[in-house]
Design a protein around this motif. Structure first.
Motif, PDB file in Angstrom:
ATOM      1  N   UNK A  76       0.853  -1.175   0.000  1.00  5.76           N
ATOM      2  CA  UNK A  76       0.000   0.000   0.000  1.00  5.76           C
ATOM      3  C   UNK A  76       0.898   1.237   0.000  1.00  5.76           C
ATOM      4  N   UNK A  77       0.703   2.090  -0.989  1.00  6.04           N
ATOM      5  CA  UNK A  77       1.571   3.249  -1.167  1.00  6.04           C
ATOM      6  C   UNK A  77       0.821   4.517  -0.785  1.00  6.04           C
ATOM      7  N   UNK A  78       1.506   5.395  -0.053  1.00  8.21           N
ATOM      8  CA  UNK A  78       0.995   6.724   0.276  1.00  8.21           C
ATOM      9  C   UNK A  78       2.045   7.740  -0.145  1.00  8.21           C
ATOM     10  N   UNK A  79       1.581   8.818  -0.762  1.00 11.35           N
ATOM     11  CA  UNK A  79       2.507   9.823  -1.300  1.00 11.35           C
ATOM     12  C   UNK A  79       1.969  11.203  -0.959  1.00 11.35           C
ATOM     13  N   UNK A  80       2.824  12.055  -0.416  1.00 10.24           N
ATOM     14  CA  UNK A  80       2.507  13.480  -0.284  1.00 10.24           C
ATOM     15  C   UNK A  80       3.810  14.262  -0.296  1.00 10.24           C
ATOM     16  N   UNK A  86       5.773   6.410   0.895  1.00  6.76           N
ATOM     17  CA  UNK A  86       5.813   5.428   1.974  1.00  6.76           C
ATOM     18  C   UNK A  86       5.107   4.162   1.510  1.00  6.76           C
ATOM     19  N   UNK A  87       5.735   3.023   1.772  1.00  6.45           N
ATOM     20  CA  UNK A  87       5.176   1.728   1.394  1.00  6.45           C
ATOM     21  C   UNK A  87       4.949   0.903   2.650  1.00  6.45           C
ATOM     22  N   UNK A  88       3.809   0.181   2.675  1.00  7.99           N
ATOM     23  CA  UNK A  88       3.461  -0.639   3.823  1.00  7.99           C
ATOM     24  C   UNK A  88       2.828  -1.937   3.353  1.00  7.99           C
ATOM     25  N   UNK A  89       2.817  -2.920   4.237  1.00  8.70           N
ATOM     26  CA  UNK A  89       2.258  -4.231   3.887  1.00  8.70           C
ATOM     27  C   UNK A  89       0.773  -4.341   4.197  1.00  8.70           C
ATOM     28  N   UNK A  96       4.979  -0.693   7.869  1.00 10.57           N
ATOM     29  CA  UNK A  96       5.737   0.119   6.912  1.00 10.57           C
ATOM     30  C   UNK A  96       7.081  -0.535   6.617  1.00 10.57           C
ATOM     31  N   UNK A  97       7.430  -0.622   5.313  1.00 12.40           N
ATOM     32  CA  UNK A  97       8.649  -1.316   4.906  1.00 12.40           C
ATOM     33  C   UNK A  97       9.641  -0.431   4.177  1.00 12.40           C
ATOM     34  N   UNK A 103      11.032  10.217  -3.504  1.00  9.61           N
ATOM     35  CA  UNK A 103      11.004   8.895  -4.118  1.00  9.61           C
ATOM     36  C   UNK A 103      12.247   8.059  -3.942  1.00  9.61           C
ATOM     37  N   UNK A 104      13.221   8.502  -3.137  1.00  9.16           N
ATOM     38  CA  UNK A 104      14.410   7.689  -2.904  1.00  9.16           C
ATOM     39  C   UNK A 104      14.123   6.759  -1.727  1.00  9.16           C
ATOM     40  N   UNK A 105      13.703   5.553  -2.026  1.00  8.90           N
ATOM     41  CA  UNK A 105      13.226   4.642  -0.996  1.00  8.90           C
ATOM     42  C   UNK A 105      14.369   4.040  -0.189  1.00  8.90           C
TER      43      UNK A 105
END
Length: 497
Positions: A76-80, A86-89, A96-97, A103-105
Motif C-alpha cells: 500500500x503506497x501513500x505519497x505526499x 511510503x510503502x506498507x504491507x 511500513x517497509x 522517491x528515494x526509498x
C-alpha cells in the motif's frame, strides 16, 4: 506503391485489429512471458486508476514476497509532498517497509526493501493505493533458497533448470506465431495490396562506389508503409510514434586514432542497445584514409546480438534496423600555429583523398610561401623533408584571411579546403595530424548508446519482433491501444530493461 483508395475501416481492420491486436499482441505477450522466466526485473501492478509514478517510473530492490510485502505481493503506497513516498504491507501504513523523500526509498525496520519511486507530477496526494509487486521468477530464487537449508543449492538448480526449459518452449511458441504472421502477410497482404507478397520484412545493403552504405526496405511492411503514406481516400495513415535517441559517441581513452561521430537521429525501428565499434582495417595495414570498423550491438533486455561491418571513416553508413545514418568524421590537430594566425581554425577544414600513400603516417606537413604579387601559397607535403616529390597539395594566390582550395600535386589524390590565417609568415611551417585509426594490438574502439524517449505500442512491437516500422504521427489514425487490449503485462510499470 500506388494509392489504394481504401476506407478508414479497412485500414483499422488490417493494421489495427489483424496485425496489431492479434499477431503483435500475441508476440508481445509471449516475449513478456519469456522474459518473466529469464530476467530479474521487479515491477508493480496498480489496482485502480490512480497515477502512482512519474516519468522516471519505479525501481524496487530487495523484494521478498510475503516478508516485506503482503503474502500475495501487495503493498500500500501513500505519497505526499511533505513525507514523500511510503510503502506498507497493510492499509493505514501498518507494517511500513520503505519510505523516502522525492522517491528515494530506504528500508524501514530492516525490511531490505529499497529503490527509487518517482512521485507523480503535480504534488499529487495519494493514500493507501494498493499495488501488487510482480518480480520475475528468477528474481525470486535467492529469497527462497537462501542457503539456510542443506539442500538449498541443489533445489535452486532444479527450479532454475525448469525456468530455462519453460523459457525455451515460450521462445519456440513465439517463433511459431512469427511464422504464422508471415503466412498471414502473404494471404491477406497480397489481397489488400493487390500485389504478391513474398516476405514480411527484409533489408538490402547497398554500397555505392564511393563507399557509402545505405539500406533499402522490402517486403509486406515496407509496401504497407508506402501505401499508408499514399492513401487519398481515408487520408495518410499512421501509428503512434516511437522515438529513439543516440548519445554522443564515447571513444576509448587509449585510441591512437581520433574522430567525431556526427550527431544523428535513429529511426523508429532502432533497438535500445549498446553499439560497440572496433577498428578492423587501420593505418598499420596501409589503409589509412580507408579505416573501417565492425560493430557488435547488445540489445537491452534481450539475448539478441546484432553484428555488422564496413563502417568507413568519412562515408555515410546506415546500419541495420534504422541505426544511423552514421558519419565518422576526422578530428585533426594542428601543430606550429597555436593561435590560428598562420592557418585558419580547424573547424573550417575539409579534406578528402587522404591515404597512407600520400601522408606521413596520417600527418601532413605544411608550409607557407609569400608570392611576388603579395599573395600566398600554401603547400602540403607527405614528408618532413618538404621535397618537391613529396608535395601532395598546393594552393596559390591566397590573400590573408581568405579561404583556399589546395589541389592535388604529383597525382596524390589529396585535396583540402581551408583558410589562410590573418597574419601569415613566409616559410612558416608545421604539421596537420589526421590521427588515423589502427587495428593492430588493442584496436581503436568507440561505443554508442541508444535509449528510448517515447514509445507507441504498435511501433514498439514491430521494432522488437520484426525490426521494422510503419509511418507514425502525433495524431495516429490506427488506435495504439488496440495492441494493449487484453494483454495483462501492458498494465505493469517499473523496470522494463
Amino acid at each position: 506503391m500506388t494509392d489504394l483508395k481504401k476506407p478508414q475501416a479497412a485500414w483499422i481492420r488490417l493494421v489495427g485489429h489483424e496485425l496489431a491486436a492479434s499477431y503483435l499482441a500475441v508476440l508481445g505477450e509471449l516475449r513478456e512471458l519469456e522474459c518473466r522466466y529469464t530476467q530479474e526485473r521487479t515491477r508493480v501492478l496498480v489496482l485502480g486508476d490512480a497515477v502512482v509514478a512519474g516519468p522516471k517510473g519505479i525501481r524496487l530492490q530487495g523484494v521478498e514476497l510475503g516478508r516485506n510485502t503482503a503474502a500475495d505481493g501487495s503493498l500500500w503506497v501513500s505519497i505526499d509532498a511533505q513525507r514523500g513516498v511510503r510503502l506498507a504491507t497493510a492499509p493505514g501504513l501498518q507494517g511500513q517497509v520503505a519510505k523516502g523523500p522525492q522517491g528515494q526509498l530506504q528500508p524501514v525496520g530492516g525490511s531490505g526493501l529499497s529503490g527509487g519511486w518517482d512521485p507523480p507530477p503535480g504534488n499529487a496526494v495519494l493514500q493507501d493505493v494498493r499495488v501488487v509487486v510482480v518480480p520475475d521468477w528468477v528474481a525470486r530464487v535467492d529469497g527462497v533458497w537462501d542457503g539456510s537449508e542443506p539442500q538449498d543449492r541443489e533445489a535452486r538448480r532444479v527450479f532454475l533448470d525448469a525456468l530455462a526449459f519453460a523459457a525455451e518452449r515460450l521462445r519456440e511458441a513465439r517463433f511459431t506465431v512469427l511464422d504464422a504472421l508471415r503466412e498471414w502477410a502473404q494471404l491477406r497482404g497480397s489481397e489488400f495490396l493487390g500485389i504478391a507478397v513474398a516476405d514480411l520484412a527484409r533489408e538490402q545493403v547497398v554500397r555505392d562506389p564511393s563507399g557509402s552504405v545505405s539500406r533499402s526496405r522490402q517486403g509486406f511492411l515496407a509496401d504497407v508503409a508506402a501505401a499508408m503514406h499514399a492513401e487519398s481516400n481515408a487520408g495518410p495513415q499512421s501509428v503512434a510514434p516511437r522515438t529513439i535517441v543516440a548519445a554522443a559517441a564515447a571513444f576509448a581513452a587509449g585510441n591512437r586514432g581520433r574522430a567525431r561521430l556526427r550527431p544523428f537521429q535513429p529511426g523508429p525501428a532502432c533497438p535500445v542497445a549498446r553499439w560497440s565499434f572496433r577498428c578492423t582495417q587501420g593505418a598499420e595495414q596501409g589503409q589509412g584514409g580507408l579505416e573501417e570498423f565492425a560493430c557488435v550491438a547488445r540489445l537491452r533486455g534481450s539475448e539478441e546480438t546484432l553484428r555488422f561491418e564496413g563502417v568507413r571513416i568519412g562515408f555515410p553508413f546506415v546500419g541495420p534496423r534504422d541505426f544511423g545514418p552514421l558519419l565518422l568524421e576526422r578530428d585533426p590537430s594542428k601543430k606550429g600555429d597555436p593561435q590560428d594566425q598562420l592557418l585558419g581554425d580547424l573547424a573550417g577544414l575539409t579534406l578528402g583523398g587522404e591515404r597512407s600513400t600520400n601522408t606521413d603516417g596520417g600527418v601532413l606537413h605544411w608550409q607557407l610561401l609569400k608570392e611576388p604579387a603579395g599573395t600566398w601559397a600554401v603547400e602540403f607535403y607527405m614528408s618532413l623533408a618538404l621535397g618537391s616529390g613529396d608535395l601532395v597539395a598546393r594552393a596559390e594566390g591566397v590573400q590573408p584571411g581568405a579561404p583556399f582550395r589546395a589541389s592535388e600535386r604529383n597525382v596524390s589524390g589529396l585535396w583540402l579546403v581551408w583558410a589562410l590565417g590573418a597574419q601569415p609568415r613566409h616559410k612558416a611551417s608545421g604539421h596537420l595530424d589526421l590521427h588515423f585509426f589502427r587495428a593492430d594490438g588493442t584496436p581503436d574502439t568507440f561505443t554508442v548508446e541508444t535509449s528510448l524517449q517515447s514509445e507507441g505500442r504498435i511501433q514498439s512491437l514491430l521494432a522488437s519482433e520484426i525490426g521494422a516500422a510503419l509511418p507514425s504521427s502525433p495524431t495516429p489514425t490506427i488506435p495504439d491501444d488496440l495492441a494493449r487490449a487484453g494483454v495483462l503485462s501492458s498494465f505493469l510499470i517499473g523496470d522494463s530493461a
